[in-house]
Design a protein around this motif. Structure first.
Motif, PDB file in Angstrom:
ATOM      1  N   VAL B  95       0.831  -1.210   0.000  1.00 25.56           N
ATOM      2  CA  VAL B  95       0.000   0.000   0.000  1.00 25.56           C
ATOM      3  C   VAL B  95       0.864   1.258   0.000  1.00 25.56           C
ATOM      4  O   VAL B  95       0.658   2.170  -0.800  1.00 25.56           O
ATOM      5  CB  VAL B  95      -0.950   0.004   1.236  1.00 25.56           C
ATOM      6  N   ILE B  96       1.855   1.281   0.913  1.00 26.96           N
ATOM      7  CA  ILE B  96       2.620   2.527   1.086  1.00 26.96           C
ATOM      8  C   ILE B  96       3.504   2.802  -0.130  1.00 26.96           C
ATOM      9  O   ILE B  96       3.543   3.938  -0.630  1.00 26.96           O
ATOM     10  CB  ILE B  96       3.469   2.480   2.374  1.00 26.96           C
ATOM     11  N   LEU B  97       4.206   1.786  -0.606  1.00 24.94           N
ATOM     12  CA  LEU B  97       5.180   2.051  -1.672  1.00 24.94           C
ATOM     13  C   LEU B  97       4.539   2.559  -2.966  1.00 24.94           C
ATOM     14  O   LEU B  97       5.024   3.554  -3.522  1.00 24.94           O
ATOM     15  CB  LEU B  97       6.050   0.818  -1.925  1.00 24.94           C
ATOM     16  N   PRO B  98       3.464   1.926  -3.455  1.00 20.54           N
ATOM     17  CA  PRO B  98       2.851   2.497  -4.671  1.00 20.54           C
ATOM     18  C   PRO B  98       2.387   3.941  -4.461  1.00 20.54           C
ATOM     19  O   PRO B  98       2.597   4.792  -5.324  1.00 20.54           O
ATOM     20  CB  PRO B  98       1.655   1.577  -4.929  1.00 20.54           C
ATOM     21  N   PHE B  99       1.803   4.196  -3.288  1.00 16.23           N
ATOM     22  CA  PHE B  99       1.356   5.560  -2.979  1.00 16.23           C
ATOM     23  C   PHE B  99       2.541   6.522  -2.959  1.00 16.23           C
ATOM     24  O   PHE B  99       2.472   7.635  -3.484  1.00 16.23           O
ATOM     25  CB  PHE B  99       0.666   5.594  -1.609  1.00 16.23           C
ATOM     26  N   VAL B 183       4.072   7.494   4.355  1.00 18.99           N
ATOM     27  CA  VAL B 183       4.046   7.673   2.901  1.00 18.99           C
ATOM     28  C   VAL B 183       4.876   8.893   2.466  1.00 18.99           C
ATOM     29  O   VAL B 183       5.572   8.852   1.448  1.00 18.99           O
ATOM     30  CB  VAL B 183       2.581   7.752   2.377  1.00 18.99           C
ATOM     31  N   GLY B 184       4.819   9.943   3.269  1.00 18.21           N
ATOM     32  CA  GLY B 184       5.543  11.166   2.914  1.00 18.21           C
ATOM     33  C   GLY B 184       7.040  10.953   2.874  1.00 18.21           C
ATOM     34  O   GLY B 184       7.711  11.329   1.899  1.00 18.21           O
ATOM     35  N   LEU B 185       7.558  10.300   3.910  1.00 19.61           N
ATOM     36  CA  LEU B 185       9.008  10.080   3.968  1.00 19.61           C
ATOM     37  C   LEU B 185       9.465   9.203   2.795  1.00 19.61           C
ATOM     38  O   LEU B 185      10.457   9.510   2.124  1.00 19.61           O
ATOM     39  CB  LEU B 185       9.386   9.416   5.289  1.00 19.61           C
ATOM     40  N   TYR B 189      12.092   9.808  -0.331  1.00 16.56           N
ATOM     41  CA  TYR B 189      13.176   8.903  -0.748  1.00 16.56           C
ATOM     42  C   TYR B 189      13.096   8.665  -2.255  1.00 16.56           C
ATOM     43  O   TYR B 189      14.093   8.750  -2.973  1.00 16.56           O
ATOM     44  CB  TYR B 189      13.065   7.548  -0.039  1.00 16.56           C
ATOM     45  N   PHE B 190      11.885   8.354  -2.706  1.00 15.80           N
ATOM     46  CA  PHE B 190      11.698   8.104  -4.143  1.00 15.80           C
ATOM     47  C   PHE B 190      12.028   9.352  -4.960  1.00 15.80           C
ATOM     48  O   PHE B 190      12.610   9.265  -6.037  1.00 15.80           O
ATOM     49  CB  PHE B 190      10.258   7.678  -4.429  1.00 15.80           C
ATOM     50  N   LEU B 191      11.634  10.503  -4.416  1.00 15.86           N
ATOM     51  CA  LEU B 191      11.893  11.761  -5.119  1.00 15.86           C
ATOM     52  C   LEU B 191      13.397  11.963  -5.305  1.00 15.86           C
ATOM     53  O   LEU B 191      13.847  12.361  -6.385  1.00 15.86           O
ATOM     54  CB  LEU B 191      11.292  12.924  -4.331  1.00 15.86           C
ATOM     55  N   PHE B 230      16.692   0.192  -0.433  1.00 18.50           N
ATOM     56  CA  PHE B 230      16.816   0.885   0.851  1.00 18.50           C
ATOM     57  C   PHE B 230      15.450   0.971   1.543  1.00 18.50           C
ATOM     58  O   PHE B 230      15.323   0.686   2.740  1.00 18.50           O
ATOM     59  CB  PHE B 230      17.385   2.292   0.615  1.00 18.50           C
ATOM     60  N   ILE B 231      14.412   1.330   0.766  1.00 13.42           N
ATOM     61  CA  ILE B 231      13.065   1.470   1.342  1.00 13.42           C
ATOM     62  C   ILE B 231      12.551   0.111   1.835  1.00 13.42           C
ATOM     63  O   ILE B 231      11.927   0.012   2.893  1.00 13.42           O
ATOM     64  CB  ILE B 231      12.089   2.107   0.324  1.00 13.42           C
ATOM     65  N   PHE B 232      12.840  -0.941   1.071  1.00 15.15           N
ATOM     66  CA  PHE B 232      12.438  -2.290   1.484  1.00 15.15           C
ATOM     67  C   PHE B 232      13.030  -2.634   2.847  1.00 15.15           C
ATOM     68  O   PHE B 232      12.344  -3.116   3.734  1.00 15.15           O
ATOM     69  CB  PHE B 232      12.912  -3.325   0.461  1.00 15.15           C
ATOM     70  N   PHE B 233      14.322  -2.370   2.991  1.00 15.32           N
ATOM     71  CA  PHE B 233      14.985  -2.684   4.265  1.00 15.32           C
ATOM     72  C   PHE B 233      14.373  -1.885   5.409  1.00 15.32           C
ATOM     73  O   PHE B 233      14.137  -2.401   6.494  1.00 15.32           O
ATOM     74  CB  PHE B 233      16.488  -2.397   4.188  1.00 15.32           C
TER      75      PHE B 233
END
Lengths: 420, 312
Positions: B95-99, B183-185, B189-191, B230-233
């Protein structure tokens, strides 16, 4: 030579300080309740008059943090531990076992002729394996708190004699969109409330040996009654701890089962309802049953590691076993003392303005002989888990009261065997 | 003569200079090692010692060997907590990552980019909000009676749901809170990852006639792999160490109905601090660490393998 002179000067300068540090009494006390802290500060002042050099440190620590710290100290063997700790009866059960971290108080009570000074039931609450570990603050009798103005408006006569009458009044009020009481959906509060009702029926959740006493018809019937209150709409559901006072502010219910300490909460949380509340003895299931129960309680305990046990005991004695301080605590916190010598004190029977000039003491005196004991048990923490496992299914209607009782009993057996 | 000058400049022997020069660097780095030793290494080693002992309050430790570990491995409650954390992890990632990626793509768009500062602040605020505050606010939102969510659903004729008490909803509620909280953080990271992708790649793809979807799936996503890793970890560690929200949402029990909200760290806390089973709690901590280590190694291996296939 020079080094020798430096040592001498240091010894002369620090000597008195070190000597003083060794001789002056010191005591640290932990409590979680702000009003208890205020009371202990006053006792500390009295102690300071006796011992002007004594250092007495009263520390107020949030409820959970206090017991977390106590657990850490237990692991660390007591290094840095306080001398005295206010322990609520629930967490006390966590710390009982083969090795106690608390000092047994029997010999101190005996030496100071206080063996029979406190109501036996309240000593039992902080006893383990035949020894006493804590001195109670309050008698913790349970009353029915009610809104006198609403009761008068609807022509409800007091006291309400039986729970059957209570239910009928609830149904009558419900027709006029008034909820008579609340029924908790917080499992821990529901089981505490049920425990009071089971005490009335002479079948407490834990027997005198601390063993579970759940597989009884009484257990199922009491839980069925509390649930019926909700299902039939005479009670509002309380889901969170803040609902209790939040709903009082919103005037969503007009009576509730509560111990003497709930009176203090009322005064603090809804001061604007001063004069509207009263108390009465609890209704009973059948004539002859106690018109009260006991709910909660906090005892002052001494840790085994206390550096100056005699001094710590003197503080305990002054705080918990003198009539003057029992009265002072009643004035400060509305806790009716468990000290027998104080029970007849006129000061305890004074009219209380918050309760519209009613004498709380007179109600307590009326039911004092009926207050049952609450038995401590190491399994209480596990019981909470067992109830939690099936409480939702019961309140949702998926389990009958009998099925709920059996499920809780089975779960508790499983948890106890898991611990062993 | 030269020797005399040196003596004048340094009134200590050359041997002492050699010693001091040898130790000074160690002195400079010692604060880290001292602090790490006291607050990092010692608890780890003490935890290991505890995990092979049975200790009660004020009682002498009793060596029990692997007993605590065997109990953890056969304890249904422990595996329930692991299952809850895994459910929470999968839900969070799903949920969080796609968002977060969607938000990052929006923030990276030239139209939104003008007000990027405003949006990034808005997105970051939930992350710095206290866990306690989040717990209390969401407890009100999710209340059965008088809760905002049920009131909104009632408008559409939906019967009240016991969000916090019904075991079915326990983890979805936590995921929903985590979505708001994290989700914001993750978007930020993605940005950061998106801004590191050279624009020339997109230009070249555009010239070659690649559609927007093709550019996203063949350029953006593959080049976001390092930041995704990194986000996965972070998500794994976060999911298995969540503590505050379940505690507040369950009125301090930390478990929820029938352990439906019980997380491994909460179990560790309950065993250690509420039941004083310190040895067992330490064993729970070590088994949890080993599980997380295994998951992380598997993930590292999988990512490394893919990178090799791609020749990166």
């Amino acid at each position: 030579m020079k080094r020798c002179r430096v040592l001498k000067v240091t010894a002369i300068l620090l000597g008195p300080l070190l000597l003083g540090a060794t001789l002056a009494q010191s005591l640290t006390l932990w409590t979680f309740a702000p009003l208890h802290a205020t009371f202990f500060e006053e006792v500390a002042t009295q102690m300071s008059e006796r011992y002007p050099d004594a250092e007495i440190n009263i520390q107020q620590i949030p409820f959970d943090t206090l017991y977390d710290r106590l657990a850490t100290l237990a692991l660390a063997g007591g290094r840095g531990a306080p001398d005295l700790v206010d322990v609520e009866q629930g967490p006390f059960n966590r710390f009982v076992g083969d090795e106690m971290m608390f000092e047994p108080l029997d010999s101190y009570l005996q030496a100071s002729n206080h063996e029979d000074s406190i109501v036996r039931g309240k000593l039992d609450l902080f006893s383990w394996d035949g020894q006493i570990y804590g001195l109670e603050h309050a008698l913790t009798p349970v009353f029915l708190y009610y809104r006198a103005d609403v009761f008068e408006e609807h022509g409800i006569e007091t006291p309400i004699e039986t729970w059957g009458d209570f239910y009928e009044i609830g149904m009558r009020l419900q027709e006029q969109d008034v909820a008579l009481t609340y029924s908790p959906l917080i499992s821990s509060t529901r089981m505490a409330m049920a425990d009071v009702l089971l005490q009335q029926r002479g079948e407490p959740t834990f027997d005198a040996e601390g063993s579970p006493n759940i597989r009884t018809n009484d257990y199922a019937e009491v839980h069925a009654m509390l649930q019926r209150w909700l299902d039939d709409g005479i009670a509002v559901p309380v889901e969170t701890t803040t609902d209790f006072t939040g709903f009082l502010n919103q005037e969503r219910y007009v009576s509730f089962i509560g111990a003497d300490w709930t009176g203090g909460q009322l005064r603090q949380q809804v001061p604007d309802q001063e004069g509207l509340w009263r108390i009465m003895p609890l209704p009973v299931f059948e004539e002859g049953q106690p018109r009260t129960g006991t709910w909660g309680g906090t005892g002052l305990t001494m840790l085994k590691t206390s550096r100056d046990k005699e001094f710590a005991w003197e503080f305990m004695e002054l705080a918990q076993l003198t009539v003057s301080n029992a009265i002072r605590r009643f004035e400060l916190i509305s806790l009716y003392p468990p000290l027998k010598a104080a029970l007849d004190e006129p000061a305890l029977n004074e009219p209380v303005s918050y309760f519209g000039g009613q004498s709380v003491g007179a109600v307590v005196a009326d039911i004092a002989d009926e207050i049952p004991s609450q038995n401590p048990s190491r399994a209480r923490t596990l019981y909470a888990e067992a109830v939690d496992a099936h409480f939702f299914d019961f309140t949702k209607g998926d389990l009958s009261a009998e099925q709920f009782r059996d499920a809780v009993a089975d779960e508790l057996d499983r948890l106890i065997s898991r611990e062993q | 003569m030269e020797r005399q000058d040196r003596t004048l400049q340094w009134p200590i022997t050359s041997y002492k200079i050699r010693i001091s020069r040898k130790w000074v660097p160690y002195l400079f780095i010692s604060p880290f090692f001292v602090l790490y030793g006291v607050f990092g290494l010692y608890p780890v080693l003490y935890g290991a010692w505890l995990s092979v002992h049975k200790i009660g309050a004020f009682s002498a430790p009793q060596f029990v060997g692997t007993q605590n570990y065997l109990r953890v491995l056969s304890d249904g409650v422990f595996w329930r907590s692991i299952g809850n954390a895994a459910y929470f992890l999968v839900g969070s990632l799903g949920v969080i990552l796609p968002f977060a990626l969607l938000l990052a793509l929006l923030l990276n768009h030239r139209v939104v980019a003008r007000a990027k500062g405003f949006f990034t602040t808005m997105l970051f605020t939930p992350y710095v909000t206290s866990v306690v505050v989040i717990g209390i606010v969401f407890a009100y939102l999710f209340k059965t009676s008088g809760g905002v969510l049920n009131a909104a659903l009632e408008v559409f004729g939906v019967a009240p749901v016991s969000w916090l008490r019904d075991p079915t909803w326990a983890i979805p509620v936590l995921i929903l809170i985590a979505l708001w909280n994290h989700v914001g953080l993750n978007a930020l990271y993605f940005l950061a990852g998106l801004q590191n992708i050279p624009t020339e790649l997109y230009d070249a793809a555009r010239i070659d006639g690649a559609s927007g979807a093709e550019r996203f799936f063949h350029i953006t996503l593959p080049l976001l792999r390092p930041i995704s890793l990194f986000i996965f970890f972070q998500a794994i560690i976060g999911s298995f160490s969540v503590f505050g929200q379940p505690f507040i949402l369950t009125n301090g029990t930390g478990t929820g109905t029938n352990n439906s909200m019980l997380m491994p760290t909460v179990l560790l806390y309950i065993e250690g601090f509420r039941k004083l089973n310190f040895g067992y709690a330490a064993a729970v901590g070590y088994v949890l660490t080993l599980i997380m280590l295994a998951v992380t190694l598997i993930q590292l291996y999988l990512f490394r393998d893919r990178d090799r296939e791609r020749g990166t």
